[in-house]
Design an enzyme around this catalytic site. Structure first.
Site, PDB file in Angstrom:
ATOM      1  N   CYS A  41      -9.562  -0.668  55.969  1.00  0.00           N
ATOM      2  CA  CYS A  41      -8.561  -0.700  57.086  1.00  0.00           C
ATOM      3  C   CYS A  41      -7.467  -1.904  57.041  1.00  0.00           C
ATOM      4  O   CYS A  41      -6.414  -1.670  57.490  1.00  0.00           O
ATOM      5  CB  CYS A  41      -9.204  -0.740  58.343  1.00  0.00           C
ATOM      6  SG  CYS A  41     -10.170   0.593  58.784  1.00  0.00           S
TER       7      CYS A  41
HETATM    8  N1  LIG Z   1      -8.063   2.671  59.206  1.00  0.00           N
HETATM    9  C1  LIG Z   1      -8.916   2.396  60.052  1.00  0.00           C
HETATM   10  N2  LIG Z   1     -10.038   3.106  60.201  1.00  0.00           N
HETATM   11  N3  LIG Z   1      -8.318   1.687  60.948  1.00  0.00           N
HETATM   12  C2  LIG Z   1      -9.144   1.049  61.958  1.00  0.00           C
HETATM   13  C3  LIG Z   1      -8.231   0.814  63.158  1.00  0.00           C
HETATM   14  C4  LIG Z   1      -9.026   0.280  64.246  1.00  0.00           C
HETATM   15  C5  LIG Z   1      -7.972   0.014  65.622  1.00  0.00           C
HETATM   16  N4  LIG Z   1      -8.519  -1.002  66.427  1.00  0.00           N
HETATM   17  C6  LIG Z   1      -7.687   1.025  66.294  1.00  0.00           C
HETATM   18  O1  LIG Z   1      -8.175   1.566  67.101  1.00  0.00           O
HETATM   19  O2  LIG Z   1      -6.586   1.840  65.776  1.00  0.00           O
END
Ligand SMILES: NC(=[NH2+])NCCC[C@H](N)C(=O)O
Length: 397
Positions: free
Chosen positions: A386
């Site tokens: 991420c």
């Molecule tokens: N590619 C990922 N898994 N990204 C995680 C993103 C986390 C972020 N806090 C959200 O809720 O959007």
């Protein structure tokens, strides 16, 4: 020169965009963290140290690390880019006419560094000096006039590089919507990217980069769930198939839960034929293969994701390494992004050190696991994949 992009998850990583967490993380409070999509209040200095360990690990393997804020600041040296972002940022209807006009003038006077600071860390009502109006009086002193962007840390989600093209995504959660104004601006105006053909776009159906997995040359999986909508997947599939950037798009339905917000929370690729996967979700994982027939999209009946992926990739099997040792460990380590590894070459992956059981399994399967700390970074529910947007990988792996 325009970057050549990427056609896989495992081709040796050459260039990546990351965001070192900064003052925007200091905006999180127990009252706003849910809305801002963090599960805790991170210790900012430690989060920065952890992120530095991540980028050190990348540089140690000769990966070129680009910082999003540097790209943004360089972009803001151009007048056209500066005008565009000031207009977009102040278009928010919460501001009203008077405050909008004031902020527009104030931001236009900022130098590129200051403006980049405002665009990422936001502006609180009580930070405004030299102006008061009915709007500033009635808003709470801690209300944001420009929202902070703590999730910029997760550069994976706001753009996706494909072969020779970049897709600016359309983020589903209001707390993240402004992120693609920044990535869209960088790709449109920064000299390094100015001629990269662009796909998708922030105003279109929702599509997030965490849902887009480049399984191998010609084959892209798109998770459809909490963040990417069926319509977002359809639009993206149509764009990449029409341009010949893929021959098959696999639409993969995933549960609409926070724990599985993106496909990359369930599985990531470690080699051309191997994934690390959350077993509790893997069993029922299905895929609809989308291909182009004449001028239309052809959608096949759903079948096992693993079978559909192996067929599309032209390999015998997509091998699985499961998270954890038992269902409870798997659930704990999936939550802590044990599946969210970043491959920097075939069988070489960066992972959070805390997911000991999963990492041990990876090592047992001859994966070179480079561990990094993630106690603070992980409070935003995102792992090494991420936190990285690969701009260029060696093609064909
Ligand atoms: N590619 C990922 N898994 N990204 C995680 C993103 C986390 C972020 N806090 C959200 O809720 O959007």
């Amino acid at each position: 020169m325009t970057p050549r992009g990427a056609d896989s998850e495992t081709g040796p990583l050459q260039t990546v965009i990351v965001h070192r967490p900064g003052p925007e993380l200091g905006r999180l409070t127990p009252r706003n963290n849910d809305q801002l999509l963090f599960d805790a209040i991170p210790w900012v200095a430690r989060a920065q140290e952890e992120h530095d360990a991540f980028t050190e690990a990348l540089r140690a393997r000769d990966v070129e690390v680009l910082y999003l804020v540097d790209l943004l600041t360089e972009t803001l040296h151009g007048d056209e880019a500066r005008c565009q972002i000031v207009e977009e940022t102040t278009a928010d209807l919460r501001l009203g006419v008077g405050l909008r006009a004031y902020l527009r003038d104030a931001l236009a006077d900022h130098d590129p560094e200051q403006l980049a600071g405002v665009l990422t860390a936001g502006v609180r009502n009580d930070e405004l000096t030299g102006m008061s109006s009915i709007v500033t009086s009635l808003l709470d002193h801690e209300d944001f006039l420009v929202d902070p962007l703590p999730n910029l840390l997760f550069t994976r989600d706001s753009s996706v590089w494909l072969p020779g093209h970049v897709a600016v995504t359309s983020l589903a959660m209001p707390a993240r919507a402004r992120e693609t104004q920044l990535t869209g601006l960088i790709y449109a105006h920064h000299p390094r990217f100015a001629d990269a053909p662009r796909l998708h776009g922030p105003q279109l159906e929702h599509l997030e980069g965490g849902d887009v997995l480049l399984l191998g040359p010609g084959v892209i999986a798109v998770g459809v769930g909490e963040r990417t909508t069926p319509a977002g997947c359809e639009r993206f599939a149509d764009q990449v198939l029409r341009r010949g950037l893929a021959h098959t798009v696999l639409a993969v339905p995933i549960a609409q839960d926070r724990a599985t917000m993106h496909l990359d929370t369930i599985l990531t690729m470690l080699d051309v034929d191997t994934v690390v996967v959350y077993p509790n979700a893997a069993e029922g994982l299905q895929a609809y293969a989308i291909t182009r027939s004449d001028d239309d999209l052809h959608v096949a009946s759903p079948r096992s994701f693993f079978d559909a992926a192996a067929d599309a990739l032209g390999i015998e099997a997509l091998h699985r390494i499961d998270t954890g040792l038992d269902p409870v460990t798997a659930e704990r380590e999936q939550w802590d992004d044990g599946n969210n590894t970043l491959a920097i070459a075939p069988r070489v992956a960066i992972a959070y050190e805390r997911n000991e059981q999963t990492n041990t399994r990876l090592v047992d399967h001859s994966i070179d696991v480079i561990t990094i700390p993630g106690s603070e970074l992980g409070s935003g529910r995102g792992g090494p994949r991420c936190m990285s947007c690969p701009v260029q990988r060696v093609s064909g792996s």
